[in-house]
Motif scaffolding. Structure first.
Motif, PDB file in Angstrom:
ATOM      1  N   GLY A 131       0.783  -1.234   0.000  1.00  0.00           N
ATOM      2  CA  GLY A 131       0.000   0.000   0.000  1.00  0.00           C
ATOM      3  C   GLY A 131       0.807   1.271   0.000  1.00  0.00           C
ATOM      4  O   GLY A 131       0.244   2.363   0.050  1.00  0.00           O
ATOM      5  N   PHE A 132       2.132   1.155  -0.044  1.00  0.00           N
ATOM      6  CA  PHE A 132       2.972   2.343  -0.072  1.00  0.00           C
ATOM      7  C   PHE A 132       3.061   2.910  -1.481  1.00  0.00           C
ATOM      8  O   PHE A 132       2.893   2.200  -2.477  1.00  0.00           O
ATOM      9  N   LYS A 133       3.357   4.193  -1.564  1.00  0.00           N
ATOM     10  CA  LYS A 133       3.651   4.847  -2.835  1.00  0.00           C
ATOM     11  C   LYS A 133       5.168   4.751  -3.048  1.00  0.00           C
ATOM     12  O   LYS A 133       5.936   5.237  -2.218  1.00  0.00           O
ATOM     13  N   VAL A 134       5.562   4.130  -4.149  1.00  0.00           N
ATOM     14  CA  VAL A 134       6.962   3.730  -4.321  1.00  0.00           C
ATOM     15  C   VAL A 134       7.535   4.270  -5.629  1.00  0.00           C
ATOM     16  O   VAL A 134       6.835   4.362  -6.645  1.00  0.00           O
ATOM     17  N   GLY A 135       8.808   4.620  -5.582  1.00  0.00           N
ATOM     18  CA  GLY A 135       9.527   5.021  -6.779  1.00  0.00           C
ATOM     19  C   GLY A 135      10.901   4.380  -6.820  1.00  0.00           C
ATOM     20  O   GLY A 135      11.466   4.044  -5.772  1.00  0.00           O
ATOM     21  N   ILE A 136      11.437   4.185  -8.019  1.00  0.00           N
ATOM     22  CA  ILE A 136      12.809   3.682  -8.186  1.00  0.00           C
ATOM     23  C   ILE A 136      13.567   4.661  -9.063  1.00  0.00           C
ATOM     24  O   ILE A 136      13.120   5.009 -10.167  1.00  0.00           O
ATOM     25  N   LEU A 137      14.707   5.113  -8.573  1.00  0.00           N
ATOM     26  CA  LEU A 137      15.652   5.863  -9.398  1.00  0.00           C
ATOM     27  C   LEU A 137      16.783   4.907  -9.750  1.00  0.00           C
ATOM     28  O   LEU A 137      17.539   4.481  -8.869  1.00  0.00           O
ATOM     29  N   ASP A 138      16.858   4.542 -11.010  1.00  0.00           N
ATOM     30  CA  ASP A 138      17.913   3.623 -11.463  1.00  0.00           C
ATOM     31  C   ASP A 138      19.174   4.439 -11.688  1.00  0.00           C
ATOM     32  O   ASP A 138      19.380   5.043 -12.736  1.00  0.00           O
ATOM     33  N   ALA A 139      20.034   4.469 -10.662  1.00  0.00           N
ATOM     34  CA  ALA A 139      21.259   5.273 -10.717  1.00  0.00           C
ATOM     35  C   ALA A 139      22.450   4.480 -11.239  1.00  0.00           C
ATOM     36  O   ALA A 139      23.572   4.988 -11.239  1.00  0.00           O
ATOM     37  N   ASP A 140      22.206   3.235 -11.673  1.00  0.00           N
ATOM     38  CA  ASP A 140      23.280   2.430 -12.259  1.00  0.00           C
ATOM     39  C   ASP A 140      23.447   2.885 -13.714  1.00  0.00           C
ATOM     40  O   ASP A 140      22.972   2.239 -14.650  1.00  0.00           O
ATOM     41  N   VAL A 141      24.120   4.027 -13.866  1.00  0.00           N
ATOM     42  CA  VAL A 141      24.196   4.719 -15.156  1.00  0.00           C
ATOM     43  C   VAL A 141      24.744   3.821 -16.258  1.00  0.00           C
ATOM     44  O   VAL A 141      24.254   3.821 -17.394  1.00  0.00           O
ATOM     45  N   TYR A 142      25.768   3.038 -15.942  1.00  0.00           N
ATOM     46  CA  TYR A 142      26.464   2.275 -16.979  1.00  0.00           C
ATOM     47  C   TYR A 142      25.834   0.903 -17.236  1.00  0.00           C
ATOM     48  O   TYR A 142      26.204   0.228 -18.194  1.00  0.00           O
TER      49      TYR A 142
END
Length: 379
Positions: A131-142
């Motif tokens: 029930g949480f509001k979730v986000g992912i920042l994919d910081a694995d640039v390479y």
């Protein structure tokens, strides 16, 4: 005439060094006085290298001795500058909060290949199921892999207006909002960037995006301890970090360094705990058997050694890999041991975030606003 040291000290007590407020003797500026008949040598130590201060001190010393002790005295004034030792300050890397984002969790690993992105994806969808509001920042640039694991690699973020500014709208699937460098590159295109360029791109993904309300922002960091990690921690106030490792010694050695990075005095990011991935292998046809291919409970022992929480273990199961490749994280399955493992892991992570926020002073605490699902951690 023979000059007396006591007379000279008494005379010097009537003058001050500019900016000190105390007389020259009381402040400790007068270090030594030597007399030879009508000759006198005065050694001064000043805290400032300014030429006019030094010159004024020299003139004042000569003038007061001539006026109060002996007008024909032969005076030598030696001045040494010693700046007071600076008290080292504890400098923490802190970023500015993003409106609407409550908790930011960095998911890191000391080395590649331990399943960090897989754990991040499954942790995210489990949080969303709670029930949480979730986000992912994919910081694995390479090596951005989040778009593949959420079956959105062909999607492209739209530009929308927010508060009169043009911002990126994150891609959403399975209840998770996602932004990744992978959305802006071709499948066969390598990202060949130096650190500053990669950091600038990540800052755009962070601050030029319309994230909206987010309870948990998971940041999938690249392996190791490097420039991207520092850039992220300078840009964002990280709530806490999670370190993923396999049980084998080679991975644990690097996981130890990962924990040490966050615990450095200049960084000081709380480590929420260590996750052991690929903990054991259980064949589908032998569900009660466990084969410890990479070693047994290595990450658990490391957590005990480093005095950080052990968040849980994830088995080495073929369907976890297959689900990630298919773009549907395995934690979305129902009634399976995999779902149960990720559910327990996620409960532990949420509980550690709650513990962490509760232990901070109110002015610094980052509170969980949406408590849906938190009851599960209290059972």
């Amino acid at each position: 005439m023979k000059l007396e040291k006591s007379d000279i000290l008494k005379a010097l007590e009537t003058i001050t060094v500019a900016g000190e407020g105390k007389n020259m003797v009381e402040s400790g500026a007068v270090k030594n006085i030597i007399t030879f008949g009508d000759e006198v040598v005065v050694d001064l130590v000043l805290a400032t290298p300014a030429l006019h201060i030094r010159k004024r001190a020299e003139v004042d010393v000569m003038k007061v001795i001539h006026e109060k002790v002996y007008e024909k005295a032969k005076i030598t004034v030696n001045i040494k500058v010693e700046a007071p030792a600076a008290t080292p300050e504890k400098v923490e890397i802190k970023g500015k909060p993003i409106p609407g984002i409550t908790n930011i969790i960095a998911v890191a690993s000391g080395k590649g290949g331990v399943g960090k992105s897989t754990v991040t994806s499954n942790l995210a969808v489990t949080l969303a199921k709670m029930g949480f509001k979730v986000g992912i920042l994919d910081a694995d640039v390479y090596g951005p892999s989040t778009p593949i694991m959420f079956d959105v690699e062909r999607e492209r973020p739209l530009s929308i207006k927010e508060d009169g500014k043009s911002k990126m709208k994150p891609i959403e699937n399975y209840g998770v909002k996602i932004l990744s460098i992978g959305f802006f590159t071709q499948p066969n295109q390598a990202v060949v960037w130096r650190g500053p360029m990669a950091a600038k791109a990540l800052n755009q993904l962070i601050f030029d995006a319309a994230w909206g309300e987010i309870d948990f922002m998971l940041i999938d960091l690249p392996p190791g301890t490097g420039d991207i990690h520092l850039s992220i921690m300078q840009s964002l106030p990280i709530t806490g970090a999670v370190v993923v490792s396999t049980p084998q010694n080679v991975a644990l050695a690097d996981a130890r360094k990962g924990v040490a990075m966050f615990q450095q005095e200049s960084i000081n990011v709380p480590v929420l705990g260590i996750i052991e991935n690929m903990a054991y292998f259980t064949p589908e046809e032998l569900p009660n058997n466990k084969y410890y291919i990479f070693g047994k409970e290595g990450a658990k022992y490391l957590a005990e050694d480093l005095d950080v929480p052990f968040l849980g273990e994830i088995p080495l199961v073929q369907s976890i890999r297959e689900a990630g490749d298919a773009g549907r994280p395995a934690a979305l399955q129902t009634g399976t041991p995999i779902e149960k493992a990720f559910d327990q892991l996620t409960k532990n992570v949420v509980q550690e975030v709650v513990n962490r926020n509760t232990s901070l002073p109110p002015t610094e605490a980052i509170k969980i606003t949406t408590m849906a699902g938190c009851s599960v951690v209290k059972k």
